[in-house]
Structure formats: structure tokens, C-alpha cells
Enzyme design. Structure first.
Site, PDB file in Angstrom:
ATOM      1  CG  ASP A  33      -1.947   0.954   1.338  1.00 32.40           C
ATOM      2  OD1 ASP A  33      -2.543   1.758   0.189  1.00 32.40           O
ATOM      3  OD2 ASP A  33      -1.522   1.788   2.056  1.00 32.40           O
TER       4      ASP A  33
ATOM      5  CG  ASP B 194      -9.105   4.256  -0.344  1.00 29.06           C
ATOM      6  OD1 ASP B 194      -9.638   3.804   0.562  1.00 29.06           O
ATOM      7  OD2 ASP B 194      -7.978   3.591  -0.436  1.00 29.06           O
TER       8      ASP B 194
ATOM      9  CD  GLU C 146      -1.854   2.276  -3.140  1.00 27.32           C
ATOM     10  OE1 GLU C 146      -2.577   3.264  -3.446  1.00 27.32           O
ATOM     11  OE2 GLU C 146      -1.306   2.446  -2.579  1.00 27.32           O
TER      12      GLU C 146
END
Length: 295
Positions: free
Chosen positions: A78, A174, A125
Site C-alpha cells: 500500500d 477506496d 499500489e
């Protein structure tokens, strides 16, 4: 990328984090102000003391990843930007305006991890303000990056030549759901560059009720070696099923669950058909879907 301030990691290894002599945070992680978040984001997470991590040859990171790989086959890194540079905000600030970018030793970290962990199988990511240093770090270690179709379509770059070494998603945890995102678009606009519902429907030559399946099919048709489709998109859920809204504190975040019996035979049939049509058909996936259909 970060761990909580009240975590066992910080308690046991305070020297690995940017804390004062009393063990309090001096800075916190976050994101600078942008068009989506005028005040930026404050995450309340302590930052790493990268110099001390380097002195230990990133031992904490080695143990962290080795433990994770005991539990999963693939790890998603992430906020990959944070391994090349991180945004540091004084802990007393109420907004992220006074933060600053600080270089991080991502290259040194991944040299160690890549050489000490067999099959260092990760997805990065790499979303947000991706600059050349972040692209270089990703490419050096051949990490697959992420492409999110809601963002790709937002730029009207409706192309299928995504790199093979990438992971394409219709949306992530998200994003709004596909249907919620589609319904948030204007129906039409005089601005030729603006993405509208009409432009998407014309591109896919479909009706509104089928737009989610067309976008899912489009994702499966790309060259990306992995396609990830949130279950809410398969079920054509609206914004009420959105999983998370970044930068907000709400009981709705991370609370959506699929109701029992919601994934019915027509959904399985459609998934099996698209999986086979686009050659995503490892025999195990197809047989699993067919068994679900038959039962």
C-alpha cells in the site's frame, strides 16, 4: 505502509520510529492537499526512523514480510510512493499544509528483501502523484503496478494496451462502486473532454443496466496479468455498498458485507462465460465456477 502508534511494533521497537525521548510522535504520516482533499490527509501513524532501519539491515522489515508470506501468497504494498519518499507532518498540526517530502531508502530496502526472501511476490499500489523516482523504483524490481479503470476512464484513455506486468481493477476498496461512480457522472456535457454517462454508454454500445458487465469484460480483455473485480461491482451494487471513503471517519467504512445467497447462479454463469471468453481460464477457476453453477 505504516503501523499504528499503539501497536506492539512501536512499543517493542521505539528506536525504529520518529519518536521523542518520552516515546511520543514528533511527526505523523499523511498526504499533501490536493483537489480531492483541500486540507490534505492526516493518518495519525508514526513515521519510520529509516536511518536506524538501515543500521539493522532492515531486520524488522525482513521479519515482517517473512511472517506475511507464511499467511498469504501475494502482498499488496500500500502507498508505494512512501518507499521512495514520504510526507512528514508535525504532530501538532491540524492540517497537512505544512508537511514536507523526505526521501526514503526504498532501493536499499528492496535490495535486502529481494535477496533474503525467496519469491518476493508483491503488487505495488503506485497510485497518486507518481513521479519518475517511484516509477524507477518499481521498474528496477519488476514489481507490477496497479491500473484502476475508474481513473483511466476519467482521463478518457479508453485503451487496451495496459502493460502485461500490471494489475487492473475496476475499482479498489477506496473507490465508489462501478454503479455509484457511473451515476455520479453527468448524463451529458457540452465540454468535449468531460467524461459523461453518455460517452461511456456510446463507447460500450450498451444500456445503463449492463454498464458494469461491460466494464468488467473490458478489464478482463486487457493485457494485465491479473484482474481484480470487487464483489460489489459483480453484484451491481450502488454507492450504499461503497467499502471505504478515504480521509473520512465513518461507521460505514469497512462495514459492507455480502448478504448470504446474494451471489446467485446468473452471476456465476456470467463470470464463467467472461472468464472463458477472455482466456482467463485456468482450469481450476472455470471448474470452480461450473461447480457453483451446477449446485
Amino acid at each position: 505502509i505504516y503501523v499504528g502508534y499503539d501497536s506492539a511494533d512501536v512499543y517493542a521497537n521505539p528506536e525504529l520510529f520518529q519518536l521523542d525521548s518520552e516515546g511520543r510522535m514528533k511527526y505523523q504520516g499523511g498526504c499533501p492537499p490536493c483537489e480531492y482533499q483541500e486540507e490534505g490527509q492526516l493518518w495519525g501513524s508514526p513515521l519510520y526512523n529509516w536511518q536506524n532501519h538501515e543500521k539493522t539491515n532492515f531486520e524488522w522489515w525482513q521479519r515482517r514480510f517473512k511472517k506475511l508470506f507464511e499467511m498469504v501468497d501475494i502482498i499488496r504494498l500500500d502507498h508505494f510512493i512512501g518507499y521512495a519518499k514520504y510526507y512528514r507532518v508535525p504532530i501538532t498540526d491540524q492540517t497537512a499544509h505544512n508537511g514536507e517530502w523526505i526521501q526514503a531508502p526504498g532501493d536499499k530496502l528492496f535490495q535486502v528483501l529481494d535477496s533474503t526472501i525467496m519469491d518476493f511476490n508483491v503488487i505495488v499500489e503506485d497510485l497518486g502523484d507518481v513521479t519518475e523516482d517511484i516509477i524507477s523504483l518499481r521498474e528496477t524490481y519488476h514489481f507490477p503496478g496497479m491500473r484502476v479503470l475508474q481513473f483511466e476512464f476519467g482521463q478518457m484513455s479508453l485503451v487496451k494496451d495496459l502493460p502485461e506486468n500490471s494489475v487492473v481493477c475496476t475499482g479498489t476498496h477506496d473507490n465508489d462502486t462501478l454503479l455509484g461512480w457511473f451515476e455520479s457522472l453527468p448524463a451529458k456535457s457540452s465540454d468535449g473532454d468531460m467524461l459523461t454517462q453518455n460517452k461511456l454508454l456510446q463507447f460500450f454500445q450498451c444500456k445503463k443496466e449492463n454498464i458494469h458487465w461491460e466494464i468488467i469484460s473490458y478489464a478482463l480483455s486487457t493485457a494485465s496479468y491479473i484482474v481484480i473485480i470487487p464483489l460489489q461491482d459483480i453484484l451491481c451494487e450502488n454507492s450504499s455498498a461503497r467499502f471505504n471513503t478515504p480521509g473520512t471517519l465513518s461507521p460505514d467504512n469497512w462495514s459492507w458485507r455480502m448478504e448470504e445467497g446474494k451471489l446467485t447462479k446468473p452471476f456465476n454463469t456470467k463470470l464463467a462465460e467472461l472468464t472463458e471468453r477472455h482466456n482467463r481460464n485456468t482450469s481450476a477457476v472455470i471448474n470452480l465456477l461450473k461447480k457453483e453453477i451446477e449446485s
